[in-house]
Write an enzyme that holds these catalytic residues in place. Structure first.
Site, PDB file in Angstrom:
ATOM      1  N   GLY A   1     -12.002   2.449  -1.617  1.00 43.83           N
ATOM      2  CA  GLY A   1     -10.666   1.876  -1.763  1.00 43.83           C
ATOM      3  C   GLY A   1     -10.675   0.619  -2.619  1.00 43.83           C
ATOM      4  O   GLY A   1      -9.751  -0.176  -2.577  1.00 43.83           O
TER       5      GLY A   1
ATOM      6  N   ASP B   1      -4.000   0.476  -9.968  1.00 46.01           N
ATOM      7  CA  ASP B   1      -5.417   0.177 -10.160  1.00 46.01           C
ATOM      8  C   ASP B   1      -5.747  -0.156 -11.606  1.00 46.01           C
ATOM      9  O   ASP B   1      -6.461  -1.116 -11.889  1.00 46.01           O
ATOM     10  CB  ASP B   1      -6.268   1.361  -9.697  1.00 46.01           C
TER      11      ASP B   1
ATOM     12  N   SER C   1     -11.298   0.894  -5.942  1.00 44.50           N
ATOM     13  CA  SER C   1     -10.909   1.333  -7.261  1.00 44.50           C
ATOM     14  C   SER C   1     -12.043   1.427  -8.273  1.00 44.50           C
ATOM     15  O   SER C   1     -11.863   1.121  -9.443  1.00 44.50           O
ATOM     16  CB  SER C   1      -9.845   0.348  -7.755  1.00 44.50           C
ATOM     17  N   SER C   2     -13.201   1.873  -7.813  1.00 45.18           N
ATOM     18  CA  SER C   2     -14.301   2.080  -8.763  1.00 45.18           C
ATOM     19  C   SER C   2     -13.916   3.156  -9.775  1.00 45.18           C
ATOM     20  O   SER C   2     -14.317   3.103 -10.935  1.00 45.18           O
ATOM     21  CB  SER C   2     -15.571   2.483  -8.026  1.00 45.18           C
TER      22      SER C   2
ATOM     23  N   THR D   1       2.864   2.030  -2.204  1.00 45.32           N
ATOM     24  CA  THR D   1       4.186   1.728  -2.754  1.00 45.32           C
ATOM     25  C   THR D   1       4.242   2.018  -4.253  1.00 45.32           C
ATOM     26  O   THR D   1       5.304   2.337  -4.777  1.00 45.32           O
ATOM     27  CB  THR D   1       4.578   0.248  -2.529  1.00 45.32           C
ATOM     28  N   ASP D   2       3.090   1.928  -4.933  1.00 45.38           N
ATOM     29  CA  ASP D   2       3.135   2.018  -6.413  1.00 45.38           C
ATOM     30  C   ASP D   2       3.718   3.341  -6.894  1.00 45.38           C
ATOM     31  O   ASP D   2       4.566   3.363  -7.791  1.00 45.38           O
ATOM     32  CB  ASP D   2       1.776   1.704  -7.066  1.00 45.38           C
TER      33      ASP D   2
ATOM     34  N   GLU E   1       0.835  -1.204   0.000  1.00 47.74           N
ATOM     35  CA  GLU E   1       0.000   0.000   0.000  1.00 47.74           C
ATOM     36  C   GLU E   1       0.866   1.248   0.000  1.00 47.74           C
ATOM     37  O   GLU E   1       1.830   1.336   0.766  1.00 47.74           O
ATOM     38  CB  GLU E   1      -0.905  -0.033   1.237  1.00 47.74           C
TER      39      GLU E   1
HETATM   40  P1  NG1 Z   1      -7.522   3.945  -4.134  1.00 50.97           P
HETATM   41  O1  NG1 Z   1      -7.671   2.887  -3.140  1.00 50.97           O
HETATM   42  O2  NG1 Z   1      -8.267   3.635  -5.386  1.00 50.97           O
HETATM   43  O3  NG1 Z   1      -7.759   5.297  -3.595  1.00 50.97           O
HETATM   44  C1  NG1 Z   1      -4.993   4.847  -4.489  1.00 50.97           C
HETATM   45  C2  NG1 Z   1      -4.215   4.965  -5.801  1.00 50.97           C
HETATM   46  C3  NG1 Z   1      -3.310   3.753  -6.032  1.00 50.97           C
HETATM   47  C4  NG1 Z   1      -2.444   3.474  -4.807  1.00 50.97           C
HETATM   48  C5  NG1 Z   1      -3.335   3.383  -3.558  1.00 50.97           C
HETATM   49  C6  NG1 Z   1      -2.541   3.223  -2.278  1.00 50.97           C
HETATM   50  C7  NG1 Z   1      -5.344   6.134  -7.663  1.00 50.97           C
HETATM   51  C8  NG1 Z   1      -6.226   5.981  -8.843  1.00 50.97           C
HETATM   52  N1  NG1 Z   1      -5.141   5.027  -6.932  1.00 50.97           N
HETATM   53  O4  NG1 Z   1      -5.961   3.847  -4.598  1.00 50.97           O
HETATM   54  O5  NG1 Z   1      -2.521   3.975  -7.179  1.00 50.97           O
HETATM   55  O6  NG1 Z   1      -1.458   4.441  -4.660  1.00 50.97           O
HETATM   56  O7  NG1 Z   1      -4.131   4.559  -3.410  1.00 50.97           O
HETATM   57  O8  NG1 Z   1      -1.778   2.061  -2.307  1.00 50.97           O
HETATM   58  O9  NG1 Z   1      -4.858   7.217  -7.371  1.00 50.97           O
END
Ligand code: NG1
Length: 411
Positions: free
Chosen positions: A110, A189, A112-113, A19-20, A17
């Site tokens: 969280g 995502d 990823s919709s 890390t990307d 989490e």
């Molecule tokens: P979500 O859970 O969709 O908010 C976001 C980022 C990911 C990643 C995670 C934390 C976007 C679209 N998604 O995800 O790339 O960084 O947080 O690990 O910004």
């Protein structure tokens, strides 16, 4: 008139989490919940979409640069982002789409919709313009168009798609495109959405993007429970998210080197000692989360390959503690869900996605999943909801296939 459907799954990140965007790997699954765009191709270059959900107002825009931004928090932002990404990449969008967006990925949780909507929009627009998406080298190999689609044929002419984009290319393109929505996200995502493989987790590496499916042992179950707090990335949580990304860059400037090399150093404690000496306390904590989480992803991938449920679970617990204490993105509700799940027999549990609300994912053995779900229903949901949680509040997520586009089945 042909009707088409683009289907793009949400994802649950199992570990890795925040890390990307630091160039370090992640290990998510694409899940059996998706955003769907049912559409027909139009001759004018415009997008017209609506949703059966009242708070998502219908919208229309022309496929011509510059594509105007929508108001902050407006759901059309994600469709506009996809269109803008394709146009800025030099893809000619002469035909448009008209249709309905629906789905069962809980929003702002969280899961990823948002990226699922971005990817579904891109697939629909490509299809409308005679372009296809296919597997390329490093794509992970499996053919995985979503199971609910009829065989894919070209909309207007039945000719095969004139031009194709690889899944990896599209994932990278849509990761950049989604930044038009204002979040400085990494690429997890969109890659998870496009590369899902049934029964597999996805080890996603960055710079360059690469996806390796890892089989999930048969008896492992993923229970997802919502904190009932919305993690609205198009609104408030976005600033906190972007601030973390900025702090990670600043910490790295202080320590020197790159995150990937630091995580690979055999003496990680030595790296942390050095960092503690040069960074202010808050920056040090952000840094410590990133490098230890980077380590945990590699260990978790090994544990999954070995079928070691206990080890994988432990790493999830460590990941949550690090996100709570060092990265400070957890909430009291997320912590409580993790605690209840562990007490009820889950092997591991952690917040999933960016945090600031959203969901927890718990790893359970087949026979304990029901017990964990019941404990959460009684101890977390009943006092808050006064009854049983709905199917968006708690569910078992299955590792599923990735996004695709094809003819909509006639009902
Ligand atoms: P979500 O859970 O969709 O908010 C976001 C980022 C990911 C990643 C995670 C934390 C976007 C679209 N998604 O995800 O790339 O960084 O947080 O690990 O910004």
């Amino acid at each position: 008139m042909s009707r088409w459907r683009a289907v793009a799954p949400g994802r649950v990140n199992l570990i890795g989490e925040h890390t990307d965007y630091n160039g370090l790997p992640v290990l998510p699954i694409a899940i059996d919940r998706a955003i769907r765009i049912e559409f027909r191709v139009t001759d004018d270059a415009a997008v017209r979409l609506h949703s059966p959900v009242e708070r998502f107002a219908p919208f229309a825009f022309r496929l011509r640069r510059p594509i105007r931004a929508a108001n902050r928090g407006d759901w059309s932002t994600y469709v506009r982002a996809a269109a803008r990404g394709l146009l800025e990449h030099g893809i000619d969008l002469r035909r448009g789409i008209e249709g309905t967006v629906s789905g069962d990925v809980p929003v702002a949780s969280g899961l990823s919709s948002s990226s699922a909507l971005v990817v579904a929009s891109a697939l629909a627009l490509l299809k409308a313009n005679g372009m296809g998406v296919e597997d390329g080298p490093g794509d992970g190999g499996a053919g995985r168009a979503a199971a609910e689609l009829a065989p894919d044929e070209d909309p207007a002419s039945e000719r095969p798609a004139a031009k194709t984009v690889s899944r990896l290319e599209l994932a990278a393109l849509m990761a950049r495109a989604e930044r038009f929505a204002g979040s400085r996200g990494g690429g997890m995502d969109q890659a998870a959405c496009l590369h899902g493989v049934e029964g597999h987790a996805l080890c996603i590496e960055f710079e360059p993007l690469r996806v390796t499916p890892v089989a999930v042992p048969e008896r492992w179950r993923w229970v997802v429970a919502s904190s009932l707090e919305r993690a609205e990335k198009s609104a408030g949580a976005r600033d906190a998210y972007n601030e973390r990304a900025r702090q990670c860059r600043e910490a790295l400037r202080g320590v020197g080197g790159g995150y990937r090399d630091l995580v690979a150093e055999p003496d990680l404690d030595g790296v942390l000692r050095r960092a503690r000496g040069v960074l202010a306390p808050a920056l040090f904590r952000r840094f410590r989360h990133v490098v230890t989480e980077g380590r945990r992803v590699a260990l978790a991938e090994g544990a999954m390959r070995d079928g070691d449920l206990g080890r994988f679970g432990e790493l999830m617990v460590q990941s949550h503690a690090s996100l709570r204490d060092d990265y400070e993105v957890s909430t009291a509700s997320l912590d409580e869900i993790v605690e209840i799940a562990l007490e009820a027999g889950a092997a591991g549990a952690r917040l999933t996605g960016a945090g600031f609300g959203g969901c927890v994912v718990a790893l359970c053995e087949e026979r304990t999943a029901g017990t964990v779900m019941e404990a959460l229903a009684t101890r977390f949901f009943a006092p808050r909801l006064g009854g049983s949680p709905g199917r968006d509040a708690i569910f078992a997520a299955k590792a599923s296939g990735g996004a695709g586009v094809g003819r909509a089945h006639h009902k």
